[in-house]
Design a protein around this motif. Sequence first.
Motif, PDB file in Angstrom:
ATOM      1  N   UNK A 254       0.875  -1.176   0.000  1.00  0.00           N
ATOM      2  CA  UNK A 254       0.000   0.000   0.000  1.00  0.00           C
ATOM      3  C   UNK A 254       0.907   1.220   0.000  1.00  0.00           C
ATOM      4  N   UNK A 255       0.919   1.949  -1.108  1.00  0.00           N
ATOM      5  CA  UNK A 255       1.874   3.049  -1.238  1.00  0.00           C
ATOM      6  C   UNK A 255       1.295   4.146  -2.120  1.00  0.00           C
ATOM      7  N   UNK A 256       1.273   5.351  -1.573  1.00  0.00           N
ATOM      8  CA  UNK A 256       0.887   6.532  -2.351  1.00  0.00           C
ATOM      9  C   UNK A 256      -0.466   6.355  -3.041  1.00  0.00           C
ATOM     10  N   UNK A 274      -3.274  -5.483  -9.167  1.00  0.00           N
ATOM     11  CA  UNK A 274      -3.383  -4.055  -8.842  1.00  0.00           C
ATOM     12  C   UNK A 274      -4.861  -3.704  -8.683  1.00  0.00           C
ATOM     13  N   UNK A 275      -5.213  -3.095  -7.553  1.00  0.00           N
ATOM     14  CA  UNK A 275      -6.614  -2.742  -7.300  1.00  0.00           C
ATOM     15  C   UNK A 275      -6.987  -1.469  -8.051  1.00  0.00           C
ATOM     16  N   UNK A 276      -7.964  -1.586  -8.959  1.00  0.00           N
ATOM     17  CA  UNK A 276      -8.439  -0.403  -9.674  1.00  0.00           C
ATOM     18  C   UNK A 276      -9.109   0.590  -8.743  1.00  0.00           C
ATOM     19  N   UNK A 277      -9.748   0.076  -7.689  1.00  0.00           N
ATOM     20  CA  UNK A 277     -10.299   0.945  -6.636  1.00  0.00           C
ATOM     21  C   UNK A 277      -9.502   0.651  -5.364  1.00  0.00           C
ATOM     22  N   UNK A 278      -8.423   1.420  -5.148  1.00  0.00           N
ATOM     23  CA  UNK A 278      -7.464   1.079  -4.092  1.00  0.00           C
ATOM     24  C   UNK A 278      -7.963   1.421  -2.685  1.00  0.00           C
TER      25      UNK A 278
END
Length: 457
Positions: A254-256, A274-278
């Motif tokens: 979890x970064x930026x 990669x989560x499109x909705x992070x």
Amino acid sequence: MNIKDIKAVYFIGAGGIGMSAIARYFLKRGLVVGGYDKTPSTLTRQLEKEGMLIHYEENVDEIPHVCKKPQSCLVVYTPAIPEEHAELQWFRQNGFDIQKRAQVLGTLTRQLKGLCVAGTHGKTTTSTMCAHIMHQSHLDCNAFLGGISKNYGTNYILSDSEYVVIEADEFDRSFHWLSPYMTVITSTDPDHLDIYGTKEAYLESFRHYTELIQPEGALIIHRGLEMQESLADGVRRYDYALTEGDFHAENIRIDNGEITFDFISPIESVKNIELGQPVPINIENGIAAMAMAQLAGCTAEELRYGMQTYNGVERRFDFKIKNDRLVFLSDYAHHPKEILQSARSIRELYKDRKITAIFQPHLYTRTRDFYRDFAEALSLLDEVVLTEIYPAREEPIPGVTSQLIYDNLRPGIKKHLINKADVKSFVKSHDFDVLIVLGAGDLDNQVPELTRLLQEK
């Protein structure tokens, strides 16, 4: 009545999110679709544009002529409609085939391969994620969802696929009408105790639901749930969790504002999802969605692409403003565990910022049963604004008000008790760093105006 034989469909309670998805299915098939709802909304107006004949007065004379033929019109109603409703009574007295929304979905799960998602919370996001992964894969799917997908601007997908993704709702035991090919169960924290009465009855309802899985199908269940499943011979069982289980995540980064992880699976692990909705809670939702899609036959590349391009669901961690000066979002969370997850996710994303929540409690019974849990979850935030309870289908209960939550918030937390009508002026006169609107009631109707007010500030 066989679904293929009907010429018209009439919906009593047409504006509900789940009802509207089925209405759109029949509209797409070229049938005459009519209906009643108590009040106009953005959704009902959109349905009218799409060709649905809706009226807002409880009046048999307003029912379209083609919907008054019992041999060719199916009537669909929501459990929230009272039995004494004049139009429902008329259809009953005149021999119509009357089905709950869940019965119609149940028929579809017997005609197609149903990929269902059940659970107290997480089911809308998980089912919408799974539908998006499936729809952009070589398998494709139909879908009936409990929220508006931001990828498609609607709550249904129609295709020639043999699969249908369905949000399985436990309210009024609706999911007992389904016959899932596969199902995810995300959570079983007791809810709807006005229907079930006890936690034990609620858990028993989920146990019975697992009996309905087709023999060649699969159960994908969150690890550590209190319920006991009861599976037919031949049903495969898998569990999942954030960092353990048959399906889980490893190497979470979890970064930026970005979230990436490796999906660990007994079928084939996939690196760098990669989560499109992070949002942190979407790691677990994504694990469940990918597990079901992978068991259905989606490839590693289809899973990766589907997760990366998933845009979320309206009112589910729905960012309206997101910059260095201000973050504003709306979230449908209305059960204490959902609010706890939302609070933890937003705290993880914005560790050093002041977080304010405006919460509209939903239902008198839920507030009565869980007010201490609501207070505990909301106390993870810095400031809490409470409005009056949204009653939905319920009559007031003496002594049950938002004051119960207010009085049980952690000592020292900044708190306010205001009327819903005063929310706009409150927002206008206060400064915020991170602001979230929580609840399943009608406060969300004010979010576009609140967004405008905050942008002007």
